[in-house]
Write an enzyme that holds these catalytic residues in place. Structure first.
Site, short mmCIF file in Angstrom:
data_model
loop_
_atom_site.label_atom_id
_atom_site.label_comp_id
_atom_site.label_asym_id
_atom_site.label_seq_id
_atom_site.Cartn_x
_atom_site.Cartn_y
_atom_site.Cartn_z
N GLN A 49 44.33 40.64 29.95
CA GLN A 49 43.23 39.94 30.64
C GLN A 49 41.93 40.06 29.84
OE1 GLN A 49 43.52 42.15 34.33
NE2 GLN A 49 43.73 44.03 33.16
N ASP A 104 40.11 51.69 37.18
CA ASP A 104 38.76 52.27 37.07
C ASP A 104 38.72 53.68 37.69
OD1 ASP A 104 38.72 49.98 39.45
OD2 ASP A 104 38.02 51.94 40.06
N GLY A 157 53.09 47.26 38.13
CA GLY A 157 53.35 47.84 39.44
C GLY A 157 54.59 47.27 40.10
N ASP A 174 45.41 48.52 44.70
CA ASP A 174 44.04 48.15 44.29
C ASP A 174 44.16 47.20 43.11
OD1 ASP A 174 41.36 49.86 42.52
OD2 ASP A 174 41.37 48.00 43.68
N SER A 175 44.55 45.98 43.42
CA SER A 175 44.87 45.03 42.35
C SER A 175 43.73 44.05 42.10
CB SER A 175 46.10 44.22 42.78
OG SER A 175 45.70 43.32 43.81
N THR A 176 43.86 43.29 41.01
CA THR A 176 42.98 42.14 40.79
C THR A 176 43.39 41.06 41.80
OG1 THR A 176 44.64 41.62 39.11
CG2 THR A 176 42.57 42.52 38.33
N ASP A 177 42.78 39.91 41.71
CA ASP A 177 43.14 38.79 42.59
C ASP A 177 44.47 38.18 42.12
OD1 ASP A 177 39.91 38.89 42.48
OD2 ASP A 177 40.66 38.22 44.43
N PRO A 181 47.87 39.05 35.53
CA PRO A 181 48.87 40.10 35.82
C PRO A 181 48.94 40.47 37.30
CG PRO A 181 46.91 41.06 34.81
CD PRO A 181 46.76 39.56 34.70
N1 SAM Z 1 38.63 46.43 43.36
C1 SAM Z 1 39.03 45.43 42.53
C2 SAM Z 1 39.26 44.18 43.32
O1 SAM Z 1 39.38 44.27 44.52
O2 SAM Z 1 39.26 43.12 42.77
C3 SAM Z 1 40.24 45.86 41.75
C4 SAM Z 1 39.88 46.84 40.79
S1 SAM Z 1 41.10 47.44 39.73
C5 SAM Z 1 40.16 47.41 38.29
C6 SAM Z 1 42.32 46.23 39.49
C7 SAM Z 1 43.36 46.70 38.47
O3 SAM Z 1 44.64 46.10 38.74
C8 SAM Z 1 43.01 46.29 37.03
O4 SAM Z 1 42.75 47.43 36.27
C9 SAM Z 1 44.27 45.54 36.53
O5 SAM Z 1 44.59 45.81 35.18
C10 SAM Z 1 45.33 46.11 37.49
N2 SAM Z 1 46.52 45.27 37.61
C11 SAM Z 1 46.59 43.91 37.68
N3 SAM Z 1 47.88 43.52 37.76
C12 SAM Z 1 48.64 44.64 37.76
C13 SAM Z 1 50.05 44.88 37.83
N4 SAM Z 1 50.92 43.87 37.92
N5 SAM Z 1 50.48 46.17 37.82
C14 SAM Z 1 49.60 47.21 37.75
N6 SAM Z 1 48.24 47.04 37.65
C15 SAM Z 1 47.78 45.77 37.67
#
Ligand code: SAM
Length: 325
Positions: A49, A104, A157, A174-177, A181
């Protein structure tokens, strides 16, 4: 990633010295939040990303992934506390906890405040997020990586929950949208993987966006939760930097009591946990967070098939059980 670059240019015209960065998450709705940048601290196209961390004069440090705001130093405590303390105090004696995403480490820091937690595993897909968090969010990562209970795993995950033989009292996603990924973490296959890894009476919580703008995200999750768990709903909190009013956090368990505890029960558990300092979460806020405004309650009810008063009244008027002629 072209999109982001394009949106920065126009802003620069306005004040050549300052760069403006746009959140492009709601382009399909025809609006953007743009932030005037004091200083770009870190910017990288990672394997997974586009990552940019910048200083904003009001929100402080802000992290954006693929044009979506992830965290701002000004209000991160709201999201991190509600994603951590609600499931853990609802459960009451969680020892094994899994965080999916969360690179984070803000949520990990909150989870490790619970003495009951014996082992915390964090599965983050992007090592670059962990690396930059160690450099730029030491207030989170410092205590977390120094804590013997903490285990950091770099993996997708969805793959992890499909194959691990570990079992957890609480899983916090606690994922991205649902872009890039993170997309796979909003599907029923992933939720089924989480159900496979939850101990009896365990709980699953997921970040489910802001229903006012992202209603399908919540509806889809509630529908798959309904199929997989004995009890499913969501709780809410308002997080200023996540534009759109209430943010919804999905909550699922086979134990129907978990989201129906009284303030007194939660307060007792909080005292037993040492009453550590919080800035948003309180026993009262915990219980109140499950009271949903009608439009969110309708979304949840429709998804999990419970009839709202509206459909009940319609049914009464039509003298039919389902309200449909
Ligand atoms: N609080 C934030 C929000 O609500 O948008 C999320 C914060 S956290 C930084 C999101 C994390 O999810 C990122 O570091 C991203 O790399 C991770 N992520 C995204 N897709 C993922 C997956 N398939 N497996 C594991 N981690 C993932």
């Amino acid at each position: 990633m072209q999109t982001v670059t394009k949106s920065i240019k126009p802003a620069e015209k306005e004040s050549p010295q300052k760069r403006w960065i746009a959140e492009t998450l709601f382009d399909d709705l025809g609006f953007r939040m743009i932030f005037e940048v004091e200083k770009v601290l870190y910017e990288l196209q990672t394997e997974h990303q586009h990552l940019v961390l910048f200083e904003h004069r009001f929100f402080g440090k802000m992290l954006m992934l693929d044009g979506a705001t992830q965290i701002s130093k000004k209000d991160e405590f709201i999201y991190q506390e509600m994603m951590s303390h609600v499931p853990l105090f609802a459960h009451g004696k969680a020892e094994d906890v899994l965080i999916i995403g969360g690179g984070d480490c803000g949520i990990a820091e909150e989870v490790l405040k619970h003495r009951s937690v014996k082992r915390l595993t964090q599965v983050e897909i992007d090592p670059a997020v962990i690396a930059f968090a160690k450099e730029h969010f030491p207030e989170f990562t410092g205590s977390v990586f120094a804590d013997k209970r903490f285990e950091s795993v770099i993996d997708d995950g969805a793959k992890y929950v499909a194959k691990t033989d570990r079992r957890f009292d609480a899983i916090i996603v606690d994922s991205t949208d649902p872009i890039g990924p993170g997309k796979i973490l909003f599907g029923e296959k992933f939720h089924a993987g989480c159900k496979r890894c939850v101990k009896p009476g365990g709980v699953l919580v997921t970040q489910n966006g802001v229903p006012f703008f992202q209603k399908d995200e919540l509806a889809k999750t509630m529908t798959s939760y309904r199929r997989l768990f004995g009890d499913a709903s969501c709780y809410i909190a308002a997080i200023p930097v996540y534009v759109g009013g209430h943010m919804a956090m999905g909550f699922a368990s086979d134990d129907k009591r978990l989201r129906r505890h009284s303030v007194e029960t939660i307060a007792q558990r909080y005292r037993r946990a040492g009453g550590f300092k919080t800035r948003y979460w309180t026993p009262e806020v915990h219980v109140a967070a499950f009271a949903q405004p009608r439009f969110i309650a309708d979304l949840v009810a429709k998804a999990d098939g419970t009839k709202t008063d509206k459909t009940k009244n319609r049914a009464k008027r039509r003298g039919t059980s389902s309200g449909v002629a």
